[in-house]
Design an enzyme around this catalytic site. Structure first.
Site, mmCIF file in Angstrom:
data_model
loop_
_atom_site.group_PDB
_atom_site.id
_atom_site.type_symbol
_atom_site.label_atom_id
_atom_site.label_comp_id
_atom_site.label_asym_id
_atom_site.label_seq_id
_atom_site.Cartn_x
_atom_site.Cartn_y
_atom_site.Cartn_z
ATOM 1 N N TYR A 195 -4.771 -0.568 -5.814
ATOM 2 C CA TYR A 195 -4.657 -0.560 -7.275
ATOM 3 C C TYR A 195 -5.904 -1.149 -7.918
ATOM 4 O O TYR A 195 -6.748 -1.748 -7.259
ATOM 5 C CB TYR A 195 -3.415 -1.349 -7.712
ATOM 6 C CG TYR A 195 -3.558 -2.848 -7.634
ATOM 7 C CD1 TYR A 195 -3.806 -3.604 -8.782
ATOM 8 C CD2 TYR A 195 -3.437 -3.532 -6.420
ATOM 9 C CE1 TYR A 195 -3.943 -4.986 -8.708
ATOM 10 C CE2 TYR A 195 -3.564 -4.902 -6.347
ATOM 11 C CZ TYR A 195 -3.811 -5.626 -7.500
ATOM 12 O OH TYR A 195 -3.966 -6.995 -7.435
ATOM 13 N N ARG B 4 -14.783 0.150 -6.594
ATOM 14 C CA ARG B 4 -13.899 -0.669 -5.768
ATOM 15 C C ARG B 4 -12.605 0.073 -5.428
ATOM 16 O O ARG B 4 -12.080 -0.042 -4.309
ATOM 17 C CB ARG B 4 -13.587 -1.992 -6.473
ATOM 18 C CG ARG B 4 -12.813 -2.972 -5.615
ATOM 19 C CD ARG B 4 -12.688 -4.329 -6.272
ATOM 20 N NE ARG B 4 -11.885 -4.280 -7.492
ATOM 21 C CZ ARG B 4 -11.618 -5.341 -8.256
ATOM 22 N NH1 ARG B 4 -12.107 -6.528 -7.929
ATOM 23 N NH2 ARG B 4 -10.887 -5.232 -9.352
ATOM 24 N N ARG C 272 10.837 7.837 5.229
ATOM 25 C CA ARG C 272 10.310 6.581 5.761
ATOM 26 C C ARG C 272 9.905 6.717 7.225
ATOM 27 O O ARG C 272 10.715 7.052 8.095
ATOM 28 C CB ARG C 272 11.361 5.481 5.599
ATOM 29 C CG ARG C 272 10.876 4.118 6.080
ATOM 30 C CD ARG C 272 11.959 3.050 5.916
ATOM 31 N NE ARG C 272 11.555 1.816 6.554
ATOM 32 C CZ ARG C 272 10.868 0.831 5.964
ATOM 33 N NH1 ARG C 272 10.530 0.956 4.703
ATOM 34 N NH2 ARG C 272 10.537 -0.257 6.626
ATOM 35 N N HIS D 201 6.499 4.905 9.737
ATOM 36 C CA HIS D 201 5.281 4.118 9.690
ATOM 37 C C HIS D 201 4.017 4.978 9.782
ATOM 38 O O HIS D 201 2.984 4.624 9.218
ATOM 39 C CB HIS D 201 5.273 3.075 10.810
ATOM 40 C CG HIS D 201 6.123 1.883 10.528
ATOM 41 N ND1 HIS D 201 7.489 1.959 10.370
ATOM 42 C CD2 HIS D 201 5.799 0.570 10.357
ATOM 43 C CE1 HIS D 201 7.978 0.753 10.123
ATOM 44 N NE2 HIS D 201 6.959 -0.112 10.103
ATOM 45 N N LYS E 107 -8.144 -4.170 -2.346
ATOM 46 C CA LYS E 107 -7.206 -4.463 -3.436
ATOM 47 C C LYS E 107 -5.911 -3.694 -3.176
ATOM 48 O O LYS E 107 -5.607 -2.679 -3.822
ATOM 49 C CB LYS E 107 -7.822 -4.098 -4.793
ATOM 50 C CG LYS E 107 -7.188 -4.835 -5.965
ATOM 51 C CD LYS E 107 -8.041 -4.703 -7.211
ATOM 52 C CE LYS E 107 -7.390 -5.330 -8.428
ATOM 53 N NZ LYS E 107 -7.288 -6.799 -8.338
ATOM 54 N N GLU F 213 -10.594 -18.452 -2.942
ATOM 55 C CA GLU F 213 -10.463 -17.956 -4.313
ATOM 56 C C GLU F 213 -9.086 -18.329 -4.840
ATOM 57 O O GLU F 213 -8.327 -19.029 -4.177
ATOM 58 C CB GLU F 213 -10.655 -16.441 -4.341
ATOM 59 C CG GLU F 213 -9.658 -15.676 -3.473
ATOM 60 C CD GLU F 213 -9.926 -14.171 -3.460
ATOM 61 O OE1 GLU F 213 -10.628 -13.674 -4.354
ATOM 62 O OE2 GLU F 213 -9.406 -13.502 -2.545
ATOM 63 N N LEU G 280 -11.457 -11.178 -2.679
ATOM 64 C CA LEU G 280 -11.594 -9.961 -3.450
ATOM 65 C C LEU G 280 -12.963 -9.985 -4.138
ATOM 66 O O LEU G 280 -13.343 -10.995 -4.723
ATOM 67 C CB LEU G 280 -10.486 -9.864 -4.501
ATOM 68 C CG LEU G 280 -10.502 -8.593 -5.340
ATOM 69 C CD1 LEU G 280 -10.136 -7.388 -4.486
ATOM 70 C CD2 LEU G 280 -9.552 -8.706 -6.522
#
Length: 276
Positions: free
Chosen positions: A32, A51, A99, A101, A145, A177, A201
């Protein structure tokens, strides 16, 4: 009214549209970005898009759209929203599939929302923020991210319950951070911040601070530092897209510097306001 986008459709952000088998919902299998818009213009959009695509590539997610195509959607949503100052939340997941993996052979799912910007409380902005030091219990690839933010959420909640705005995280004796921010200290007029390794990040506002420090002639060192070095510093501050540049005056109940917002952080914030 806040506006949303999901795989080619314009929707209300309140519409119930999430399929049960969405991999972001099932696994946190996605990435995101959060982009701030000032006076109708997205700030540092090129850096955010770079990014976003790097994070997607890191998790082997083919977005199925070019940077230009995504930019067109973002700009259209900003215009449709009618907001001049807003936050764009952009998310991409590995799609909708039963579902399992293993990666499915389905298109990526891209969603966005545009909502009015939320700003830091003026009292905190004026007086500085308090933080709480906590162990960094996240995974090894914090530079991605990703949607997997449970350790960040738990740390942020613990800080909130202790009366602090942010959790500042410690890994192997060094500050990395914040739970949703980058962290800086100032020693003898020089800015220190953790190096841009896989453990932090690579913040967009962090990039802006590096540029502004250079413009203002303020030395900046990407240098790992300890909590003791933080407490011995003259000042500290955090940065993020939504908090911008925010002075930190206290950690774990102990003052940093003189316990007031520092001159370097304030100078950087003034420069930041000029940029936006």
């Amino acid at each position: 009214m806040a506006i949303g986008y999901l795989n080619g459709k314009i929707i209300s952000s309140n519409d119930p549209v999430l399929p049960i088998d969405e991999r972001g919902h099932q696994f946190g299998d996605g990435v995101y970005e959060v982009i701030r818009v000032y006076n109708g213009r997205a700030f540092m959009m090129a850096e955010h898009m770079d990014r976003f695509f790097k994070s997607a590539e890191a998790i082997k997610l083919n977005l199925g759209k070019s940077s230009g195509e995504i930019l067109e959607i973002v700009h259209d949503l900003i215009e449709r929203s009618g907001f001049r100052d807003c936050d764009v939340y952009m998310q991409a997941t590995r799609g909708i599939a039963p579902r399992n993996h293993l990666f499915p052979n389905v298109p990526a799912s891209i969603s966005m929302t545009v909502k009015p910007s939320k700003y830091v409380d003026e009292e905190i902005r004026s007086n500085g923020a308090k933080v709480k030091l906590l162990p960094d219990e996240r995974w090894q690839n914090c530079w991605i991210k990703s949607l997997n933010l449970l350790p960040n959420i738990l740390a942020k909640q613990e800080a909130f319950e202790a009366g602090a705005l942010e959790a500042v995280l410690i890994r192997e004796g060094y500050i990395t951070e914040g739970s949703s921010s980058n962290f800086f200290i100032v020693k003898n007029g020089e800015i220190w911040t953790a190096p841009a390794t896989n453990h932090i990040l690579h913040g967009i506002t962090r990039i802006a601070v590096k540029e502004m420090a250079s413009e203002l002639g303020i030395p900046l060192r990407e240098q790992a530092f300890t909590p003791d070095e933080m407490f011995a510093a003259d000042e500290a501050f955090i940065t993020s897209t939504t908090q911008e540049i925010l002075p930190v005056v206290e950690a774990d109940g102990q003052k940093i510097g003189d316990g007031k917002p520092g001159k370097v952080a304030l100078k950087l914030y003034e420069r930041f306001l000029e940029k936006i």
